[in-house]
Design a protein around this motif. Structure first.
Motif, PDB file in Angstrom:
ATOM      1  N   PHE A 147      12.613 -43.291  73.631  1.00  0.00           N
ATOM      2  CA  PHE A 147      13.049 -43.650  72.288  1.00  0.00           C
ATOM      3  C   PHE A 147      13.107 -42.403  71.424  1.00  0.00           C
ATOM      4  CE2 PHE A 147      12.760 -45.626  68.071  1.00  0.00           C
ATOM      5  CZ  PHE A 147      13.653 -46.671  68.217  1.00  0.00           C
ATOM      6  N   LYS A 148      14.262 -42.150  70.807  1.00  0.00           N
ATOM      7  CA  LYS A 148      14.473 -40.938  70.017  1.00  0.00           C
ATOM      8  C   LYS A 148      14.725 -41.302  68.559  1.00  0.00           C
ATOM      9  CE  LYS A 148      16.537 -38.681  74.048  1.00  0.00           C
ATOM     10  NZ  LYS A 148      17.774 -38.085  74.624  1.00  0.00           N
ATOM     11  N   GLY A 149      13.721 -41.874  67.932  1.00  0.00           N
ATOM     12  CA  GLY A 149      13.856 -42.300  66.544  1.00  0.00           C
ATOM     13  C   GLY A 149      14.137 -41.144  65.607  1.00  0.00           C
ATOM     14  N   THR A 164       5.247 -50.373  71.749  1.00  0.00           N
ATOM     15  CA  THR A 164       5.657 -49.737  70.501  1.00  0.00           C
ATOM     16  C   THR A 164       5.336 -48.249  70.510  1.00  0.00           C
ATOM     17  OG1 THR A 164       5.437 -49.810  68.083  1.00  0.00           O
ATOM     18  CG2 THR A 164       3.448 -50.237  69.362  1.00  0.00           C
ATOM     19  N   ASN A 165       6.049 -47.514  69.674  1.00  0.00           N
ATOM     20  CA  ASN A 165       5.739 -46.094  69.475  1.00  0.00           C
ATOM     21  C   ASN A 165       5.213 -45.846  68.060  1.00  0.00           C
ATOM     22  OD1 ASN A 165       8.158 -46.499  68.090  1.00  0.00           O
ATOM     23  ND2 ASN A 165       8.931 -44.456  68.551  1.00  0.00           N
ATOM     24  N   LEU A 166       4.832 -46.928  67.345  1.00  0.00           N
ATOM     25  CA  LEU A 166       4.226 -46.781  66.019  1.00  0.00           C
ATOM     26  C   LEU A 166       2.888 -46.061  66.134  1.00  0.00           C
ATOM     27  CD1 LEU A 166       4.911 -50.231  64.357  1.00  0.00           C
ATOM     28  CD2 LEU A 166       5.332 -48.028  63.266  1.00  0.00           C
ATOM     29  N   ASP A 167       2.646 -45.124  65.231  1.00  0.00           N
ATOM     30  CA  ASP A 167       1.366 -44.419  65.235  1.00  0.00           C
ATOM     31  C   ASP A 167       0.356 -45.157  64.367  1.00  0.00           C
ATOM     32  OD1 ASP A 167       1.410 -43.012  62.354  1.00  0.00           O
ATOM     33  OD2 ASP A 167       3.415 -42.901  63.242  1.00  0.00           O
ATOM     34  N   TYR A 181       9.998 -48.465  67.054  1.00  0.00           N
ATOM     35  CA  TYR A 181      10.327 -49.784  67.590  1.00  0.00           C
ATOM     36  C   TYR A 181       9.032 -50.496  67.967  1.00  0.00           C
ATOM     37  CZ  TYR A 181       9.177 -48.463  72.389  1.00  0.00           C
ATOM     38  OH  TYR A 181       8.498 -48.078  73.511  1.00  0.00           O
ATOM     39  N   ALA A 182       9.096 -51.827  68.015  1.00  0.00           N
ATOM     40  CA  ALA A 182       7.977 -52.645  68.484  1.00  0.00           C
ATOM     41  C   ALA A 182       8.567 -53.861  69.188  1.00  0.00           C
ATOM     42  CB  ALA A 182       7.084 -53.074  67.325  1.00  0.00           C
ATOM     43  N   ILE A 202      10.808 -45.913  56.052  1.00  0.00           N
ATOM     44  CA  ILE A 202      10.900 -46.012  57.509  1.00  0.00           C
ATOM     45  C   ILE A 202      11.490 -47.357  57.915  1.00  0.00           C
ATOM     46  CG2 ILE A 202       8.950 -44.459  57.887  1.00  0.00           C
ATOM     47  CD1 ILE A 202       7.295 -46.930  58.635  1.00  0.00           C
ATOM     48  N   ASN A 203      12.147 -47.362  59.065  1.00  0.00           N
ATOM     49  CA  ASN A 203      12.715 -48.572  59.643  1.00  0.00           C
ATOM     50  C   ASN A 203      12.139 -48.773  61.037  1.00  0.00           C
ATOM     51  OD1 ASN A 203      14.548 -49.190  57.461  1.00  0.00           O
ATOM     52  ND2 ASN A 203      15.802 -47.471  58.155  1.00  0.00           N
ATOM     53  N   VAL A 204      11.619 -49.971  61.276  1.00  0.00           N
ATOM     54  CA  VAL A 204      11.021 -50.300  62.569  1.00  0.00           C
ATOM     55  C   VAL A 204      11.859 -51.378  63.232  1.00  0.00           C
ATOM     56  CG1 VAL A 204       8.950 -51.057  63.788  1.00  0.00           C
ATOM     57  CG2 VAL A 204       8.737 -49.792  61.628  1.00  0.00           C
ATOM     58  N   LEU A 205      12.368 -51.100  64.423  1.00  0.00           N
ATOM     59  CA  LEU A 205      13.139 -52.060  65.194  1.00  0.00           C
ATOM     60  C   LEU A 205      12.174 -53.060  65.836  1.00  0.00           C
ATOM     61  CD1 LEU A 205      15.940 -52.866  66.322  1.00  0.00           C
ATOM     62  CD2 LEU A 205      15.526 -51.267  68.213  1.00  0.00           C
ATOM     63  N   LEU A 206      12.281 -54.338  65.457  1.00  0.00           N
ATOM     64  CA  LEU A 206      11.409 -55.394  65.974  1.00  0.00           C
ATOM     65  C   LEU A 206      12.173 -56.225  66.994  1.00  0.00           C
ATOM     66  CD1 LEU A 206       9.845 -56.629  62.597  1.00  0.00           C
ATOM     67  CD2 LEU A 206       8.936 -54.907  64.173  1.00  0.00           C
ATOM     68  N   LEU A 207      11.620 -56.353  68.186  1.00  0.00           N
ATOM     69  CA  LEU A 207      12.309 -57.050  69.275  1.00  0.00           C
ATOM     70  C   LEU A 207      11.407 -58.098  69.900  1.00  0.00           C
ATOM     71  CD1 LEU A 207      13.746 -53.861  71.022  1.00  0.00           C
ATOM     72  CD2 LEU A 207      14.934 -55.332  69.403  1.00  0.00           C
ATOM     73  N   GLY A 208      12.019 -59.212  70.277  1.00  0.00           N
ATOM     74  CA  GLY A 208      11.332 -60.218  71.078  1.00  0.00           C
ATOM     75  C   GLY A 208      12.195 -60.477  72.290  1.00  0.00           C
ATOM     76  N   SER A 209      11.686 -60.193  73.477  1.00  0.00           N
ATOM     77  CA  SER A 209      12.509 -60.274  74.679  1.00  0.00           C
ATOM     78  C   SER A 209      12.418 -61.642  75.328  1.00  0.00           C
ATOM     79  CB  SER A 209      12.078 -59.205  75.685  1.00  0.00           C
ATOM     80  OG  SER A 209      12.821 -59.334  76.875  1.00  0.00           O
ATOM     81  N   ASP A 210      13.578 -62.142  75.821  1.00  0.00           N
ATOM     82  CA  ASP A 210      13.581 -63.409  76.549  1.00  0.00           C
ATOM     83  C   ASP A 210      13.491 -63.161  78.054  1.00  0.00           C
ATOM     84  OD1 ASP A 210      16.069 -62.356  77.043  1.00  0.00           O
ATOM     85  OD2 ASP A 210      17.205 -64.139  76.513  1.00  0.00           O
TER      86      ASP A 210
END
Length: 321
Positions: free
Chosen positions: A60-62, A252-255, A151-152, A71-79
């Motif tokens: 991930f190259k934010g 996630t890559n959130l610190d 992202y998370a 800041i913008n955080v991409l939130l994903l829920g995978s099926d």
């Protein structure tokens, strides 16, 4: 005369006692607040182990940022059910401004027809199946000119556990009609108090009159209600367990410092009410059918980029229903 002197002295003592009592209450409050924040910080440091990472996807190259930037955080829920090329069931962007402490939520409809780098015209959620969070980040940047910093990605089991931890008494929703197909549970019509598994079904169900539009409305509703539930001392006490769930179920890559800052603003109510937005906005798309892709949303990107920027700048109506 002596009685008058004693009366004055007594009044002085009472005033000083009141002042001292007020100062003591303020001191206790400040110490308590500091203790809570210190507790959060220590909890994050304690549980801040390497989080679950996706395999076989691009790094991930934010976008680069400093502490004062929004800041913008991409939130994903995978099926995903074990497939190598799973599509994401939920695509959102959480926008946080450290200057105003505001948090805003942008939902992106997965059937939008977009340009996916290296793959041509595709539905938005196909970008995730081709290249994970990074390719989805690139796709959002190319089509909507929106920089993503982090992202998370939430595993659905983790969502259930987090809901039951944050809202042990459940979340009340008004279900418009029976929901059961494709969600592994049955939800009756009317006002219901839902817990983890049932609430997951509520936000995932899309076989209704509004299709994906209704699902996005429900997702935004539930996230807003969960945020309200999180504003409590009980949530602070539960923080270590919540972070433990993150370690197990969230990629996630959130610190930790960013998590701490946003968490403080939510707990102290600095972030205020959650403002929500949807891409595409009403009146800016057409329903189409494309060979090989099926039903898609053909989007006016210029109109949506303009509306998105107005929303983030605070110059537009918060919710487009």
């Amino acid at each position: 005369m002596q009685d008058l002197t004693r009366s004055k002295e007594n009044r002085k003592r009472i005033r000083w006692r009141r002042v001292f009592g007020a100062l003591l209450l303020v001191s206790i409050f400040l110490v308590g607040l500091f203790t809570i924040f210190q507790y959060i910080e220590d909890a994050i440091k304690t549980v801040n182990q390497p989080l679950k990472k996706s395999e076989g996807t691009q790094p991930f190259k934010g976008a680069k940022k400093n502490k004062l930037n929004e800041i913008n955080v991409l939130l994903l829920g995978s099926d995903s059910r074990g497939e190598k090329q799973a599509r994401t069931d939920t695509i959102m962007v959480a926008h946080y401004d450290p200057q105003t402490h505001k948090i805003k939520l942008i939902s992106l409809m997965r059937d939008m027809l977009v340009s996916v780098p290296g793959h041509g015209q595709q539905k938005l959620n196909a970008a995730f199946s081709f290249g994970g969070p990074e390719l989805l980040r690139e796709t959002i940047k190319e089509n909507f000119n929106l920089d993503i910093h982090y992202y998370a990605m939430v595993d659905f089991k983790g969502f259930e556990k987090a809901v039951d931890l944050i809202a042990p008494n459940g979340i009340e929703v008004d279900i418009p009609y029976e929901m059961s197909y494709g969600i592994e549970t049955k939800l009756e019509q009317g006002k219901q108090t839902l817990h983890g598994k049932e609430l997951l079904g509520y936000v995932r169900f899309r076989h209704d009159r509004l299709s994906d539009f209704g699902r996005i409305q429900r997702q935004q509703e539930v996230i807003s209600k969960l945020k309200d539930q999180a504003v409590s001392f009980q949530s602070v006490v539960k923080l270590p367990k919540l972070l433990s769930i993150m370690n197990k179920y969230v990629d996630t890559n959130l610190d930790s410092s960013t998590i701490l800052t946003m968490g403080k603003d939510i707990i102290t109510k600095k972030s205020g009410s959650l403002e929500t937005f949807r891409l595409p906005e009403n009146g800016s798309f057409e329903n189409k059918r494309v060979d090989g892709l099926g039903a898609v949303l053909e989007v006016d990107f210029d109109k949506n980029i303009s509306a998105l920027n107005q929303f983030l700048d605070g110059n537009s109506v918060a919710q487009n229903e």
